[in-house]
Motif scaffolding. Sequence first.
Motif, PDB file in Angstrom:
ATOM      1  N   GLU A  37       0.808  -1.221   0.000  1.00 10.44           N
ATOM      2  CA  GLU A  37       0.000   0.000   0.000  1.00 10.44           C
ATOM      3  C   GLU A  37       0.843   1.274   0.000  1.00 10.44           C
ATOM      4  O   GLU A  37       0.379   2.333  -0.395  1.00 10.44           O
ATOM      5  CB  GLU A  37      -0.955   0.012   1.192  1.00 10.44           C
ATOM      6  N   ARG A  38       2.086   1.202   0.429  1.00 12.96           N
ATOM      7  CA  ARG A  38       2.956   2.381   0.479  1.00 12.96           C
ATOM      8  C   ARG A  38       3.875   2.518  -0.738  1.00 12.96           C
ATOM      9  O   ARG A  38       4.601   3.502  -0.851  1.00 12.96           O
ATOM     10  CB  ARG A  38       3.795   2.360   1.749  1.00 12.96           C
ATOM     11  N   ARG A  53       1.592  -0.943  -8.327  1.00  9.00           N
ATOM     12  CA  ARG A  53       2.552  -0.358  -7.393  1.00  9.00           C
ATOM     13  C   ARG A  53       3.933  -0.795  -7.857  1.00  9.00           C
ATOM     14  O   ARG A  53       4.111  -1.946  -8.258  1.00  9.00           O
ATOM     15  CB  ARG A  53       2.298  -0.850  -5.970  1.00  9.00           C
TER      16      ARG A  53
END
Length: 109
Positions: A37-38, A53
Amino acid sequence: VGLGGIWTQPIQAVVDTGADYCIFYGGFAEELGLDFERLPVAPAQGLGENILRVAPVDLDTGGFGVWPIRAAFTPHSFPFALLGHVGFLERFKFSTNPQTMRFTLERII
């Protein structure tokens, strides 16, 4: 193929001449100690509303060697990785033979 030296199980992969990135299931990012998620976002062409991502990892191609790439990870599970242009095909001469239905990779970098 393998990732990062940490993920030791082989991953089945398909060469995708239309893919910008080498794309892996997001669970592999977590296995490598990356917080999915980061990770920075990259838009995904051709994957509907899917957002990828991206993160730097080492790609282990077995007989072709190991090198750093900017890999993309997707939140959706699929049974194989896609080997695209950035990090993979840019290092090879790729040719096909329609009569034998086989392709050839020759490392150029």
